[in-house]
Design a protein around this motif. Sequence first.
Motif, short mmCIF file in Angstrom:
data_model
loop_
_atom_site.label_atom_id
_atom_site.label_comp_id
_atom_site.label_asym_id
_atom_site.label_seq_id
_atom_site.Cartn_x
_atom_site.Cartn_y
_atom_site.Cartn_z
N GLY A 153 0.79 -1.22 0.00
CA GLY A 153 0.00 0.00 0.00
C GLY A 153 0.82 1.27 0.00
N THR A 154 2.14 1.15 0.14
CA THR A 154 3.01 2.33 0.18
C THR A 154 3.49 2.69 -1.22
OG1 THR A 154 3.79 1.81 2.40
CG2 THR A 154 5.18 3.27 1.09
N ARG A 155 3.48 3.97 -1.55
CA ARG A 155 4.02 4.45 -2.82
C ARG A 155 5.54 4.56 -2.68
NH1 ARG A 155 0.94 9.76 -4.39
NH2 ARG A 155 1.45 10.24 -2.22
N ALA A 156 6.22 3.55 -3.18
CA ALA A 156 7.67 3.44 -2.98
C ALA A 156 8.41 4.64 -3.55
CB ALA A 156 8.18 2.14 -3.61
N GLN A 157 7.99 5.11 -4.72
CA GLN A 157 8.69 6.20 -5.37
C GLN A 157 8.59 7.49 -4.55
OE1 GLN A 157 7.06 8.03 -9.08
NE2 GLN A 157 9.04 7.46 -9.97
N ILE A 158 7.42 7.81 -4.05
CA ILE A 158 7.24 9.05 -3.30
C ILE A 158 8.00 8.98 -1.98
CG2 ILE A 158 5.56 10.71 -2.44
CD1 ILE A 158 5.48 10.08 -5.49
N LYS A 159 8.01 7.82 -1.34
CA LYS A 159 8.79 7.64 -0.13
C LYS A 159 10.27 7.91 -0.40
CE LYS A 159 10.28 4.09 3.18
NZ LYS A 159 10.23 2.64 3.51
N ALA A 160 10.77 7.37 -1.52
CA ALA A 160 12.18 7.56 -1.88
C ALA A 160 12.49 9.02 -2.15
CB ALA A 160 12.51 6.71 -3.11
N TYR A 161 11.61 9.70 -2.89
CA TYR A 161 11.85 11.10 -3.21
C TYR A 161 11.87 11.96 -1.95
CZ TYR A 161 11.07 10.27 -8.24
OH TYR A 161 11.17 9.85 -9.54
N THR A 162 10.96 11.68 -1.01
CA THR A 162 10.93 12.45 0.23
C THR A 162 12.20 12.21 1.04
OG1 THR A 162 8.52 12.26 0.28
CG2 THR A 162 9.59 12.93 2.31
N HIS A 163 12.69 10.99 1.04
CA HIS A 163 13.94 10.69 1.72
C HIS A 163 15.09 11.47 1.09
CE1 HIS A 163 17.66 8.34 2.52
NE2 HIS A 163 17.11 8.16 3.71
N ALA A 164 15.14 11.49 -0.24
CA ALA A 164 16.23 12.19 -0.94
C ALA A 164 16.22 13.68 -0.63
CB ALA A 164 16.11 11.95 -2.44
N LEU A 165 15.03 14.27 -0.52
CA LEU A 165 14.90 15.72 -0.39
C LEU A 165 14.81 16.22 1.05
CD1 LEU A 165 12.47 16.34 -3.38
CD2 LEU A 165 14.88 17.02 -3.23
N SER A 166 14.64 15.30 2.01
CA SER A 166 14.52 15.80 3.39
C SER A 166 15.38 15.04 4.38
CB SER A 166 13.05 15.75 3.85
OG SER A 166 12.62 14.42 4.06
N VAL A 167 15.98 13.93 3.96
CA VAL A 167 16.80 13.14 4.89
C VAL A 167 18.24 12.98 4.38
CG1 VAL A 167 17.03 10.94 6.10
CG2 VAL A 167 14.75 11.89 5.68
N MET A 168 18.41 12.52 3.14
CA MET A 168 19.77 12.30 2.62
C MET A 168 20.46 13.64 2.35
SD MET A 168 21.06 10.49 -0.90
CE MET A 168 20.79 8.79 -0.41
N PRO A 169 21.64 13.88 2.93
CA PRO A 169 22.32 15.15 2.70
C PRO A 169 23.10 15.23 1.40
CG PRO A 169 23.54 13.86 4.29
CD PRO A 169 22.30 13.08 3.98
N ASP A 170 23.56 14.08 0.85
CA ASP A 170 24.48 14.07 -0.29
C ASP A 170 23.97 14.84 -1.50
OD1 ASP A 170 24.47 11.63 1.42
OD2 ASP A 170 26.35 11.20 0.36
N ILE A 171 22.67 14.79 -1.73
CA ILE A 171 22.08 15.43 -2.91
C ILE A 171 22.25 16.95 -2.87
CG2 ILE A 171 19.78 15.68 -1.92
CD1 ILE A 171 18.58 15.01 -4.58
N LEU A 172 22.46 17.51 -1.67
CA LEU A 172 22.58 18.96 -1.52
C LEU A 172 23.88 19.50 -2.11
CD1 LEU A 172 21.30 19.24 2.15
CD2 LEU A 172 19.98 19.63 0.06
N ASP A 173 24.81 18.62 -2.46
CA ASP A 173 26.07 19.06 -3.05
C ASP A 173 25.92 19.41 -4.53
OD1 ASP A 173 28.58 19.76 -2.29
OD2 ASP A 173 29.46 17.76 -2.43
N TYR A 174 24.71 19.23 -5.08
CA TYR A 174 24.46 19.48 -6.50
C TYR A 174 23.46 20.62 -6.66
CZ TYR A 174 26.77 15.01 -6.77
OH TYR A 174 27.71 14.00 -6.63
N ARG A 175 23.80 21.53 -7.57
CA ARG A 175 22.89 22.67 -7.81
C ARG A 175 21.58 22.20 -8.40
NH1 ARG A 175 27.35 24.58 -10.42
NH2 ARG A 175 26.23 24.83 -12.41
N TRP A 176 21.63 21.16 -9.23
CA TRP A 176 20.43 20.67 -9.92
C TRP A 176 20.31 19.16 -9.74
CZ3 TRP A 176 17.13 24.19 -11.94
CH2 TRP A 176 17.63 25.47 -12.20
#
Length: 623
Positions: free
Chosen positions: A343-366
């Motif tokens: 019942g969980t939307r795996a993609q949306i869970k992953a995107y939220t993790h990338a944008l609010s939990v994982m710090p590594d993505i912040l090293d990229y402007r885009w």
Amino acid sequence: MEIVVVNRQIFEISTVHQSQLFIEHEERCVVSAQKDQAASRGYVPIYGVSTENPRYIALVSADGSDFAVQPHAVKTSIAMMRAVVHAESSCWNLLHPSSFQYLSAQPIDSEAGFGAVIANRISDKEWEEFRATTIFENALPPGTDQKLSILMSWVEAENPIPGILQYLKFSADPQICLLGAVIPFLTPEEFQILASETIADKELQGRIRDLFKGDIWAEVAMPDLLAWREHRNAAASSGIRPAMPQEWDFLATAGQHGYPASFPHIVNSFARRAIKPRRSACVVATARNEGIYLVEWIAYHRAIGFEHIFIYSNDNDDGSDKLLEALARNGVITWVRNEVGTGTRAQIKAYTHALSVMPDILDYRWALFIDLDEFFVYNPDIFASLSDFLEFHESRECDAIAINWAPVGSDGIDEWNNSPVTCRFTALIEEGVNHYIKCMFKPTKFFVADAHCPVDINIFQSVFRNSHGNIHKYFLPKPGLPIGMSVSDEPNVEFASVYHYFYKSTQEFLWKSSRNRGDHPKSDGLIGELHEGMLSLFLSQHHAENKIQEKRLVRCAHFLDKEMQRILDFSEIQIVHESIIDTFRTALNMLLMRHAIRAASHAISDVEREFFRYAKVPIIPTL
């Protein structure tokens, strides 16, 4: 802190539907219901409390329990609303303090037994009118006066941050509900100061962790961000990250409408905004049983200039986990395994993790958020490179780039083979453009995303442009399409597009149609019944004559073959990749036989029969 008991009245709140406000059990949201029905269901009453300042009315739960005012997500035992009083009619309207939208009481649903109460109206009419009915002498839970006094001192302060910080640091018994209740009243500048103070003060960080036990942003995201920030020069982008447990499935819904889920959620978001990226662009994707396509897709986006790739995966049974692990271990990608419940939307869970939990993505402007059947393509007649494309957009204010799909057809190909997707399918359909979009955006500016575009905190107005630099328009959709940011009124692929290999060969479409999609709630196993509408859609384009020959992709990624070989030169990756191809070949044959048996034992439609003929489903005698 000196406590001033407010001069107030306590009253029930009546709606135009002759109902009162309560808290329903499941979502803990404010609803309206008839008193007798609410009592039989055990709903908790919501009282109104007037304050010394006539501009505000507090909503307070009768038992001190937490609740949310939809569509806002933060649950508190007190919700302060702006009041617009109409003396001539003895009624008033309630405005949410951050969105400035009116609270509206919907008619009662006879089946549900209550009507929704939502702060989502831009004008006030009958449903937005409320009245005080029964007035009580003292019906509030213990301590409510003190909470109201503290909250009002913040609300009315010219600069509330010193008071909030003092409360967080030195209060003997800080109340989480007050920190949630003050969120709608703080400006972006005030949140930025609050985040900066938190980043600089380890004692304050510990205080927030202790206060918000079980909050992922307090206990995981903020500590990880600060540790990464301190050691980012030595931190490697690639590698295997800790798996996301099912206990984090709530990330699939957190923040989806632009409203933070908690006080640490929004403070963490502002702390992430303060990070200065050092690199240019990365790609974020989710994958489930995409093993046969991984190497080509990764190689392509590396070849056109993306500096790193983050891949989340869930429930793979095609050997993909071993390949993703090998790719991450050899520095090609960053991989996060996503453990999701049904019942969980795996993609949306992953995107939220990338944008609010994982710090590594912040090293990229885009960051480009796409799927494994999508390939970003810029126009090489206009831009010399991906960097050139990004510099064009960075020359003006821009937070997100909406890029239209360019649908790629099946080109009459029925059987799967192991040649690259980009070589097998080269014909664009639907005149080479589709209204739906995918987005490349600044990951420091957003805290969640859906399948097509990112979502910002509701107090911001992010700048969305289309691929040719104009403001992204989405209010007049093509008939049959939804109104929303995921579609564009004026689709255009002149400057860039996302090639969408939705169909591929007939056999691959059969495989695709038999498994779960990542942006939908998870379901277990292959899907037994095929959707006839989807099969008809495939057949309608399979031998279409109005095709456009693709000419841009090969020119953008002329190093694709070399990049694929560079990845496969890692012997571990090559061995697993070849194993996945063998596994897929066996699984595809089994799937074809499964449908052959079904066709022999059940009545199938003419559409299925035609599709099976193209897919080379074996014909066996009727059972």
